[in-house]
Design an enzyme around this catalytic site. Structure first.
Site, PDB file in Angstrom:
ATOM      1  N   VAL A  11      -3.353  -3.934  -3.239  1.00 47.18           N
ATOM      2  CA  VAL A  11      -2.705  -4.543  -4.396  1.00 47.18           C
ATOM      3  C   VAL A  11      -1.214  -4.246  -4.249  1.00 47.18           C
ATOM      4  CG1 VAL A  11      -2.514  -4.543  -6.895  1.00 47.18           C
ATOM      5  CG2 VAL A  11      -4.744  -4.257  -5.806  1.00 47.18           C
ATOM      6  N   ASP A  12      -0.419  -5.294  -4.150  1.00 45.48           N
ATOM      7  CA  ASP A  12       1.025  -5.111  -3.975  1.00 45.48           C
ATOM      8  C   ASP A  12       1.699  -4.960  -5.329  1.00 45.48           C
ATOM      9  OD1 ASP A  12       0.675  -5.327  -1.296  1.00 45.48           O
ATOM     10  OD2 ASP A  12       1.610  -7.302  -1.077  1.00 45.48           O
ATOM     11  N   ASN A  42      -3.581 -10.693   3.781  1.00 47.22           N
ATOM     12  CA  ASN A  42      -2.496 -11.679   3.870  1.00 47.22           C
ATOM     13  C   ASN A  42      -2.730 -12.640   5.036  1.00 47.22           C
ATOM     14  OD1 ASN A  42      -1.268 -10.270   1.805  1.00 47.22           O
ATOM     15  ND2 ASN A  42       0.263  -9.275   3.089  1.00 47.22           N
ATOM     16  N   GLU A 138      -4.199  -1.030   9.356  1.00 48.71           N
ATOM     17  CA  GLU A 138      -4.340  -0.381   8.047  1.00 48.71           C
ATOM     18  C   GLU A 138      -5.788   0.064   7.814  1.00 48.71           C
ATOM     19  OE1 GLU A 138      -0.606  -2.243   5.545  1.00 48.71           O
ATOM     20  OE2 GLU A 138      -2.486  -3.352   5.499  1.00 48.71           O
ATOM     21  N   LYS A 223      15.111 -14.503  14.078  1.00 47.72           N
ATOM     22  CA  LYS A 223      15.433 -15.133  15.382  1.00 47.72           C
ATOM     23  C   LYS A 223      14.252 -15.924  15.953  1.00 47.72           C
ATOM     24  CE  LYS A 223      17.960 -11.209  17.096  1.00 47.72           C
ATOM     25  NZ  LYS A 223      17.356 -10.152  16.623  1.00 47.72           N
ATOM     26  N   ASP A 251       2.843 -11.335   8.393  1.00 46.13           N
ATOM     27  CA  ASP A 251       1.440 -11.719   8.180  1.00 46.13           C
ATOM     28  C   ASP A 251       1.292 -13.236   8.100  1.00 46.13           C
ATOM     29  OD1 ASP A 251       0.913  -8.996   8.037  1.00 46.13           O
ATOM     30  OD2 ASP A 251       1.191  -8.952   5.867  1.00 46.13           O
TER      31      ASP A 251
HETATM   32  O1  RIB Z   1       2.903  -6.895   5.524  1.00 44.69           O
HETATM   33  C1  RIB Z   1       3.059  -6.837   4.141  1.00 44.69           C
HETATM   34  C2  RIB Z   1       1.953  -6.038   3.536  1.00 44.69           C
HETATM   35  O2  RIB Z   1       2.069  -4.709   3.976  1.00 44.69           O
HETATM   36  C3  RIB Z   1       1.964  -5.976   2.042  1.00 44.69           C
HETATM   37  O3  RIB Z   1       1.196  -6.986   1.451  1.00 44.69           O
HETATM   38  C4  RIB Z   1       1.439  -4.581   1.744  1.00 44.69           C
HETATM   39  O4  RIB Z   1       0.238  -4.582   1.070  1.00 44.69           O
HETATM   40  C5  RIB Z   1       1.334  -3.883   3.103  1.00 44.69           C
HETATM   41  O5  RIB Z   1       0.053  -3.860   3.560  1.00 44.69           O
END
Ligand code: RIB
Length: 299
Positions: A11-12, A42, A138, A223, A251
């Site tokens: 969750v961002d 993402n 992650e 770039k 992403d």
């Molecule tokens: O790459 C961006 C992501 O990195 C974010 O959405 C955050 O949740 C981290 O995982």
């Protein structure tokens, strides 16, 4: 199924700040947004919005964030049969975006840290028909390594995005991937080489090629991206855009690349499309909220 993403969800919690506080200081920030994120989720959402059929293998927690994350996958047409509930908190990512659109991210992996090699063995049949498996860092490294082994056994190509950079990642354990897509700092860490110049980047990319990975795609932000193989290097430039928030652009690149490559098999054309898709995403705020559909971005 076109693509299986074995990876994270978060969750961002995005604060748009004027500046970071100093030690012991409280500062006010002008804006905040909460949204679905996590590098795995993402990439899955970007590929799905481009039109791919996507299967997500991930773990959510047992808290109020979990239902929302699952609903978000469903709303984006992603197969959630292997989104597993876990006795843990969901992953969260406090994010700070400054007025220059640069971001700083803290991740708390939570349930993502509990995705095991056994979980991936459990989805063997489901992923067997996929054209590509996409991963990031992650989730536990042992799970990444086990998934690569399984994919090699099933003859499914793997794209590994070695992000966030992890000094514990062992290059020889990931040499079975078809694509590795690092940014410059991830490439430097993985190769043990500097990346200050184009020549440095090429030398560093060759360390990964020498380890047995056939395609190294180095993302270079605004770039574009550099594709390096044993016998060629192809720089695919990105168009200039007005960036407001670069969070999740990497992403977006990978989701769009994966979609286009599984459709066409054309690496250079897939990088070109991915540059365009990621470039579009940085013109909007948020992570997944900034991802277009194929039609919206003209791809
Ligand atoms: O790459 C961006 C992501 O990195 C974010 O959405 C955050 O949740 C981290 O995982």
């Amino acid at each position: 199924m076109d693509i299986a993403v074995v990876g994270s969800n978060m969750v961002d919690l995005i604060s748009y700040i004027n500046r970071m506080p100093n030690d012991g200081e409280t500062v006010e920030a002008p804006d905040f947004r909460m949204g679905c994120g996590g590098k795995g989720a993402n990439q899955a959402v970007a590929a799905s919005r481009m039109g791919s059929e996507v299967l997500m293998v991930t773990r959510v927690g047992n808290d109020m964030f979990a239902d929302n994350t699952i609903r978000n996958f469903e709303d984006n047409g992603i197969d959630t049969k292997y989104v597993m509930r876990t006795d843990a908190t969901s992953g969260v990512a406090p994010i700070f975006v400054d007025p220059q659109s640069r971001n700083s991210i803290i991740i708390v992996k939570g349930a993502n840290a509990k995705l095991t090699p056994a979980d991936v063995q459990g989805v063997k049949e489901a992923i067997a028909g996929c054209k590509l498996i996409v991963m990031q860092l992650e989730i536990p490294l042992d799970t990444v390594y086990a998934t690569i082994e399984l994919a090699n056994e099933l003859n499914i190509p793997v794209l590994l995005n070695p992000a966030p950079a992890d000094p514990a990642l062992l290059l020889d354990k990931v040499s079975g991937v078809e694509f590795i897509v690092p940014n410059e700092s991830e490439l430097s860490l993985l190769s043990g080489m500097p990346v200050d110049t184009r020549a440095d980047i090429l030398n560093a990319a060759h360390v990964l090629l020498d380890a047995g990975i056939p395609n190294v795609i180095v993302t270079l932000g605004s770039k574009g991206a550099l594709w390096v193989t044993a016998d060629k290097e192809v720089m695919v430039e990105a168009e200039k855009v007005e960036a407001v928030d670069t969070t999740g652009a990497g992403d977006a690149f990978i989701g769009c690349f994966s979609h286009t490559w599984t459709r066409t098999g054309d690496v250079a054309a897939s990088i070109e499309a991915a540059n365009k898709y990621a470039g579009d995403s940085v013109t909007k705020r948020g992570t997944q909220t900034s991802y277009a559909t194929a039609k919206e971005v003209g791809l």
